[in-house]
Design a protein around this motif. Structure first.
Motif, PDB file in Angstrom:
ATOM      1  N   LEU A 115       0.835  -1.203   0.000  1.00 17.85           N
ATOM      2  CA  LEU A 115       0.000   0.000   0.000  1.00 17.85           C
ATOM      3  C   LEU A 115       0.867   1.249   0.000  1.00 17.85           C
ATOM      4  O   LEU A 115       1.772   1.388   0.816  1.00 17.85           O
ATOM      5  CB  LEU A 115      -0.888  -0.003   1.252  1.00 17.85           C
ATOM      6  CG  LEU A 115      -1.732   1.242   1.517  1.00 17.85           C
ATOM      7  CD1 LEU A 115      -2.783   1.427   0.437  1.00 17.85           C
ATOM      8  CD2 LEU A 115      -2.389   1.144   2.895  1.00 17.85           C
ATOM      9  N   THR A 116       0.557   2.168  -0.899  1.00 17.25           N
ATOM     10  CA  THR A 116       1.192   3.480  -0.919  1.00 17.25           C
ATOM     11  C   THR A 116       0.134   4.550  -0.701  1.00 17.25           C
ATOM     12  O   THR A 116      -0.872   4.585  -1.420  1.00 17.25           O
ATOM     13  CB  THR A 116       1.918   3.735  -2.248  1.00 17.25           C
ATOM     14  OG1 THR A 116       2.986   2.798  -2.389  1.00 17.25           O
ATOM     15  CG2 THR A 116       2.497   5.151  -2.282  1.00 17.25           C
ATOM     16  N   ILE A 117       0.372   5.422   0.296  1.00 15.96           N
ATOM     17  CA  ILE A 117      -0.493   6.560   0.589  1.00 15.96           C
ATOM     18  C   ILE A 117       0.363   7.803   0.424  1.00 15.96           C
ATOM     19  O   ILE A 117       1.358   7.967   1.135  1.00 15.96           O
ATOM     20  CB  ILE A 117      -1.051   6.477   2.021  1.00 15.96           C
ATOM     21  CG1 ILE A 117      -1.881   5.201   2.194  1.00 15.96           C
ATOM     22  CG2 ILE A 117      -1.863   7.720   2.362  1.00 15.96           C
ATOM     23  CD1 ILE A 117      -2.220   4.908   3.642  1.00 15.96           C
ATOM     24  N   ARG A 118       0.001   8.650  -0.495  1.00 14.97           N
ATOM     25  CA  ARG A 118       0.839   9.806  -0.788  1.00 14.97           C
ATOM     26  C   ARG A 118      -0.049  11.043  -0.959  1.00 14.97           C
ATOM     27  O   ARG A 118      -1.050  11.009  -1.662  1.00 14.97           O
ATOM     28  CB  ARG A 118       1.664   9.536  -2.047  1.00 14.97           C
ATOM     29  CG  ARG A 118       2.687  10.601  -2.368  1.00 14.97           C
ATOM     30  CD  ARG A 118       3.589  10.184  -3.536  1.00 14.97           C
ATOM     31  NE  ARG A 118       4.515   9.119  -3.144  1.00 14.97           N
ATOM     32  CZ  ARG A 118       4.622   7.956  -3.770  1.00 14.97           C
ATOM     33  NH1 ARG A 118       3.853   7.677  -4.813  1.00 14.97           N
ATOM     34  NH2 ARG A 118       5.498   7.068  -3.364  1.00 14.97           N
ATOM     35  N   ASN A 119       0.342  12.126  -0.276  1.00 13.92           N
ATOM     36  CA  ASN A 119      -0.341  13.416  -0.411  1.00 13.92           C
ATOM     37  C   ASN A 119      -1.825  13.328  -0.041  1.00 13.92           C
ATOM     38  O   ASN A 119      -2.693  13.903  -0.715  1.00 13.92           O
ATOM     39  CB  ASN A 119      -0.186  13.968  -1.833  1.00 13.92           C
ATOM     40  CG  ASN A 119       1.276  14.161  -2.208  1.00 13.92           C
ATOM     41  OD1 ASN A 119       2.110  14.457  -1.359  1.00 13.92           O
ATOM     42  ND2 ASN A 119       1.587  13.963  -3.473  1.00 13.92           N
ATOM     43  N   VAL A 120      -2.108  12.621   1.044  1.00  6.62           N
ATOM     44  CA  VAL A 120      -3.473  12.468   1.537  1.00  6.62           C
ATOM     45  C   VAL A 120      -3.636  13.320   2.792  1.00  6.62           C
ATOM     46  O   VAL A 120      -2.760  13.355   3.655  1.00  6.62           O
ATOM     47  CB  VAL A 120      -3.785  10.990   1.857  1.00  6.62           C
ATOM     48  CG1 VAL A 120      -5.118  10.855   2.586  1.00  6.62           C
ATOM     49  CG2 VAL A 120      -3.791  10.167   0.586  1.00  6.62           C
ATOM     50  N   VAL A 121      -4.763  13.993   2.905  1.00  8.03           N
ATOM     51  CA  VAL A 121      -5.132  14.726   4.120  1.00  8.03           C
ATOM     52  C   VAL A 121      -6.160  13.888   4.869  1.00  8.03           C
ATOM     53  O   VAL A 121      -7.213  13.553   4.320  1.00  8.03           O
ATOM     54  CB  VAL A 121      -5.719  16.107   3.792  1.00  8.03           C
ATOM     55  CG1 VAL A 121      -6.172  16.812   5.071  1.00  8.03           C
ATOM     56  CG2 VAL A 121      -4.697  16.952   3.040  1.00  8.03           C
ATOM     57  N   GLY A 122      -5.863  13.543   6.116  1.00 10.70           N
ATOM     58  CA  GLY A 122      -6.778  12.765   6.932  1.00 10.70           C
ATOM     59  C   GLY A 122      -7.228  13.573   8.140  1.00 10.70           C
ATOM     60  O   GLY A 122      -6.380  14.082   8.882  1.00 10.70           O
ATOM     61  N   GLU A 123      -8.526  13.686   8.336  1.00 14.13           N
ATOM     62  CA  GLU A 123      -9.059  14.483   9.423  1.00 14.13           C
ATOM     63  C   GLU A 123     -10.083  13.664  10.200  1.00 14.13           C
ATOM     64  O   GLU A 123     -11.055  13.155   9.619  1.00 14.13           O
ATOM     65  CB  GLU A 123      -9.706  15.754   8.884  1.00 14.13           C
ATOM     66  CG  GLU A 123     -10.265  16.664   9.956  1.00 14.13           C
ATOM     67  CD  GLU A 123     -10.843  17.940   9.391  1.00 14.13           C
ATOM     68  OE1 GLU A 123     -11.701  18.543  10.051  1.00 14.13           O
ATOM     69  OE2 GLU A 123     -10.427  18.329   8.271  1.00 14.13           O
ATOM     70  N   ALA A 124      -9.868  13.544  11.510  1.00  5.68           N
ATOM     71  CA  ALA A 124     -10.805  12.814  12.356  1.00  5.68           C
ATOM     72  C   ALA A 124     -11.909  13.734  12.840  1.00  5.68           C
ATOM     73  O   ALA A 124     -11.674  14.904  13.149  1.00  5.68           O
ATOM     74  CB  ALA A 124     -10.080  12.216  13.555  1.00  5.68           C
ATOM     75  N   THR A 125     -13.126  13.191  12.911  1.00  5.45           N
ATOM     76  CA  THR A 125     -14.238  13.899  13.524  1.00  5.45           C
ATOM     77  C   THR A 125     -14.558  13.238  14.865  1.00  5.45           C
ATOM     78  O   THR A 125     -14.079  12.145  15.167  1.00  5.45           O
ATOM     79  CB  THR A 125     -15.473  13.874  12.609  1.00  5.45           C
ATOM     80  OG1 THR A 125     -15.846  12.517  12.343  1.00  5.45           O
ATOM     81  CG2 THR A 125     -15.167  14.570  11.289  1.00  5.45           C
ATOM     82  N   TYR A 126     -15.366  13.919  15.666  1.00  2.00           N
ATOM     83  CA  TYR A 126     -15.693  13.412  16.996  1.00  2.00           C
ATOM     84  C   TYR A 126     -16.359  12.038  16.876  1.00  2.00           C
ATOM     85  O   TYR A 126     -17.252  11.841  16.042  1.00  2.00           O
ATOM     86  CB  TYR A 126     -16.625  14.395  17.707  1.00  2.00           C
ATOM     87  CG  TYR A 126     -16.987  14.002  19.120  1.00  2.00           C
ATOM     88  CD1 TYR A 126     -16.072  14.177  20.152  1.00  2.00           C
ATOM     89  CD2 TYR A 126     -18.229  13.463  19.409  1.00  2.00           C
ATOM     90  CE1 TYR A 126     -16.403  13.827  21.455  1.00  2.00           C
ATOM     91  CE2 TYR A 126     -18.573  13.110  20.702  1.00  2.00           C
ATOM     92  CZ  TYR A 126     -17.653  13.285  21.723  1.00  2.00           C
ATOM     93  OH  TYR A 126     -17.983  12.929  23.006  1.00  2.00           O
ATOM     94  N   PRO A 127     -15.929  11.061  17.679  1.00  3.95           N
ATOM     95  CA  PRO A 127     -16.506   9.711  17.576  1.00  3.95           C
ATOM     96  C   PRO A 127     -18.022   9.727  17.749  1.00  3.95           C
ATOM     97  O   PRO A 127     -18.567  10.438  18.592  1.00  3.95           O
ATOM     98  CB  PRO A 127     -15.817   8.955  18.716  1.00  3.95           C
ATOM     99  CG  PRO A 127     -14.522   9.674  18.904  1.00  3.95           C
ATOM    100  CD  PRO A 127     -14.830  11.122  18.660  1.00  3.95           C
ATOM    101  N   THR A 128     -18.687   8.903  16.959  1.00  3.43           N
ATOM    102  CA  THR A 128     -20.146   8.869  16.977  1.00  3.43           C
ATOM    103  C   THR A 128     -20.698   7.948  18.063  1.00  3.43           C
ATOM    104  O   THR A 128     -21.907   7.957  18.315  1.00  3.43           O
ATOM    105  CB  THR A 128     -20.676   8.402  15.614  1.00  3.43           C
ATOM    106  OG1 THR A 128     -20.074   7.130  15.294  1.00  3.43           O
ATOM    107  CG2 THR A 128     -20.324   9.403  14.530  1.00  3.43           C
ATOM    108  N   VAL A 129     -19.832   7.150  18.690  1.00  6.50           N
ATOM    109  CA  VAL A 129     -20.269   6.197  19.711  1.00  6.50           C
ATOM    110  C   VAL A 129     -19.478   6.448  20.984  1.00  6.50           C
ATOM    111  O   VAL A 129     -18.247   6.571  20.950  1.00  6.50           O
ATOM    112  CB  VAL A 129     -20.053   4.740  19.235  1.00  6.50           C
ATOM    113  CG1 VAL A 129     -20.456   3.750  20.321  1.00  6.50           C
ATOM    114  CG2 VAL A 129     -20.836   4.477  17.953  1.00  6.50           C
TER     115      VAL A 129
END
Length: 230
Positions: free
Chosen positions: A17-31
């Motif tokens: 797996l290659t992940i390049r130039n990705v923006v990852g943003e977490a939101t508040y957990p739903t549970v």
């Protein structure tokens, strides 16, 4: 990529797996009872590359149970506020789980592997990282050690920075009995408990790291678990 769960998942998939130039943003957990999702969770992998990506509020990267001789490159990424706080379901938090910017768990004789040139900043009160970088039960090779180098890490705090008993910190080698791991030319600033450490294993090495700690948060709050630099 934005969401309340794991953002990129590769469970038991023999993945290359290659992940390049990705923006990852977490939101508040739903549970209630959950933490922010991992940016990447992969198990049983052959090769993982994460380059030039950014992470905001996630619980980082977790790589478990590699194939023998697998390769890991985590290079040139930016992460803000690695967060293991557990949601109470009402917009707040209660308790925490151990999460990291990167944890390698059960990496088996990894080859050509490095965690390098990353910038990670954790701010008190809005993050909860354990070890920022953790190599747990993981080995490199005698002629090809895992290299952790030229990373800039700022901040590692419990939910309440004044609390005692925090066991996290900056860069942890050898945890659980790992081998052939080298950490060098890293800058670690303002982590609670420790800056860089070797907790076990063999043929692990720390050299030429800069560790700076004042025992207080940026706004002057005294850290309750301040311990050692190296």
């Amino acid at each position: 990529v934005r969401g309340a769960g794991v953002l990129i998942a590769a469970p038991w998939s023999d993945v290359n797996l290659t992940i390049r130039n990705v923006v990852g943003e977490a939101t508040y957990p739903t549970v209630a009872g959950q933490t922010a999702g991992r940016f990447l969770h992969a198990e049983g992998y052959q090769r993982i590359v994460v380059e030039g990506s950014s992470m905001v509020g996630t619980s980082g990267i977790y790589l478990n149970a590699s194939h023998r001789g697998a390769t890991v490159h985590i290079v040139g990424n930016v992460a803000t506020n690695i967060d293991g706080r557990v949601a109470d379901g009402a917009g707040g938090y209660e308790g925490a789980e151990f999460v990291q910017f990167v944890q390698l768990n059960a990496g088996n004789a990894l080859s050509d592997s490095e965690i390098a040139w990353n910038r990670v900043e954790n701010h008190p009160g809005v993050s909860r990282v354990e070890d920022v970088i953790s190599l747990f039960r993981t080995s490199g090779r005698p002629d090809d050690p895992i290299e952790v180098h030229h990373n800039f890490l700022r901040g590692a705090y419990p939910e309440d920075p004044s609390a005692a008993g925090f066991s996290g910190g900056g860069i942890m080698l050898g945890d659980g009995g790992g081998s052939y791991q080298h950490a060098y030319a890293n800058t670690v600033v303002g982590t609670n408990n420790y800056g860089v450490a070797i907790s076990g294993g063999h043929h692990n090495e720390l050299r030429d790291n800069l560790v700076i700690g004042s025992g207080v948060t940026p706004d002057g709050q005294v850290l309750g678990s301040q311990n050692v630099g190296i």
